[in-house]
Design an enzyme around this catalytic site. Structure first.
Site, PDB file in Angstrom:
ATOM      1  N   ASP A  61       0.830  -1.206   0.000  1.00  0.00           N
ATOM      2  CA  ASP A  61       0.000   0.000   0.000  1.00  0.00           C
ATOM      3  C   ASP A  61       0.862   1.253   0.000  1.00  0.00           C
ATOM      4  OD1 ASP A  61       0.674  -0.867   2.685  1.00  0.00           O
ATOM      5  OD2 ASP A  61      -0.626   0.715   3.452  1.00  0.00           O
ATOM      6  N   GLU A 109      -0.043  -1.203   5.743  1.00  0.00           N
ATOM      7  CA  GLU A 109       1.031  -0.756   6.616  1.00  0.00           C
ATOM      8  C   GLU A 109       0.893   0.727   6.928  1.00  0.00           C
ATOM      9  OE1 GLU A 109       4.932   0.951   7.763  1.00  0.00           O
ATOM     10  OE2 GLU A 109       3.701   1.436   6.016  1.00  0.00           O
TER      11      GLU A 109
END
Length: 385
Positions: free
Chosen positions: A73, A135
């Site tokens: 991400d 994350e």
């Protein structure tokens, strides 16, 4: 035909895997890439089914391998002034521009480029690839992935988490946790202030507690581990506060966040417990004034610290390859603490400068990208020794 690391980076950056959106198109591509090399992979989906982590074992089913771990991400580009298409890699002036080139699709691309290299070697121990999600919103996707790896793969001896460190071995980072606090007051006209309870006024007690806590912490002598960090002590921070409806009404609601950043030498739980005791006392005091008033709080998932390991396998491997024997710690959190918490020897080491992460025109230097590839090639080659 194998793709180069740069070609893989082009593919990964083209997927707009902002944390608020799905990463499944990227996961599909990685899954196909690995399958094209004869490597099976396993998905670990989130509860919604719109995101997934992925892991794979390359080489023998033997213990003592090496995990290369990254997240898929990226942070949003909304409101940022970009000179280039953020979801395409643009090379200019010795830099590779694009969202995630530094944090951390650059490392992801390098890790995936190691798969054919690993397969060309006579591996005694496996290379394991681990790619997480979410994350950037609290390291939410790594724990179930690591748990699945620990349950179904042979235990690796070391995990390299490739956040950008300019290829320096980072052996410690802070723990962190955020509390979301809701103070409930009792609305009256401000001319009748004593009859009401202002949630905004009561939030002042929380702010005072935070200031007093910071002062007390900074008055303590740091222990040897905390002294490795900068700052060498825990910090408490109020990041947001909102409340009230009008200047002449006592505020019914006030919302604020209180966050802790705790070096590995300190105990996050002692600070969290102190805040919860204070909030419970404040809640009781408000309810004694008006039963409608009170305090509610919610503790976020939090990120565990990465503690320096004595004779750590991961640290030793990275130091042997880089020749860097310096002491490097950071105050932000990574997934390395989550690997360590689950029994893996872990170190943070990846190409690029964290100062470029999350910025408009995010970039990684071509020289760093190429140095990262050389670093990982040598790390993988140790699995054939």
């Amino acid at each position: 035909m194998s793709l180069s690391a740069r070609q893989i980076l082009d593919r990964l950056v083209a997927f707009p895997t902002v944390s608020r959106d799905s990463n499944l198109a990227l996961v599909d591509w990685v899954e196909d890439y690995l399958a094209g090399h004869g490597v099976a992979s396993v998905r670990v989906p989130d509860a919604t089914g719109t995101k997934a982590a992925l892991y794979a074992n390359v080489g023998p089913e033997a213990e003592g391998g090496l995990v290369l771990s990254g997240h898929t991400d990226v942070v949003p580009v909304d409101g940022q002034d970009w000179s280039f298409d953020p979801f395409a890699v643009t090379e200019a002036d010795g830099r590779l521009y694009g969202r995630g080139t530094c944090d951390m699709k650059g490392f992801d691309a390098l890790a995936l480029a190691m798969v054919p290299h690993a397969l060309s070697l006579d591996l005694k121990r496996p290379l394991q690839i681990a790619l997480s999600y979410d994350e950037e919103v609290g390291c939410l996707g790594a724990p179930p992935m690591i748990d699945a790896m620990a349950a179904h793969l042979p235990r690796a001896a070391a995990a390299i988490i490739g956040e950008p460190t300019m290829l320096r071995p980072v052996t410690g980072h802070n723990a962190s946790v955020i509390y979301r606090i809701h103070l409930r007051g009792y609305e009256v006209h401000s001319s009748k202030l004593p009859e009401g309870v202002s949630a905004v006024h009561e939030a002042g007690h929380v702010l005072a507690w935070v200031n007093d806590r910071n002062a007390a912490i900074q008055g303590e002598a740091p222990n040897a581990v905390s002294a490795m960090f900068e700052p060498p002590f825990t910090t408490v921070h109020v990041g947001t506060i909102q409340g009230g409806t009008a200047h002449n009404i006592t505020a019914r609601d006030c919302h604020l966040s209180v966050g802790f950043r705790v070096p590995a030498g300190d105990d996050l739980e002692r600070h969290a417990a102190a805040l919860e005791r204070f909030l419970a006392e404040l809640n009781a005091a408000l309810k004694a004034r008006r039963p409608e008033a009170g305090v509610r709080w919610e503790r976020g998932a939090g990120v565990p610290a990465l503690a320096p390991e004595e004779s750590g396998t991961a640290e030793g491997l990275v130091r042997r390859i880089t020749g860097d024997n310096g002491t490097h710690t950071v105050t932000y959190g990574t997934e390395a603490g989550q690997f360590q918490e689950r029994g893996y020897s872990a170190v943070v080491c990846g190409p690029g400068d964290i100062a470029q992460a999350h910025q408009p025109d995010e970039w990684i230097a071509v020289e760093q990208f190429e140095a990262g590839e050389r670093f990982l090639r040598r790390a993988v080659e140790t699995l054939a020794e």
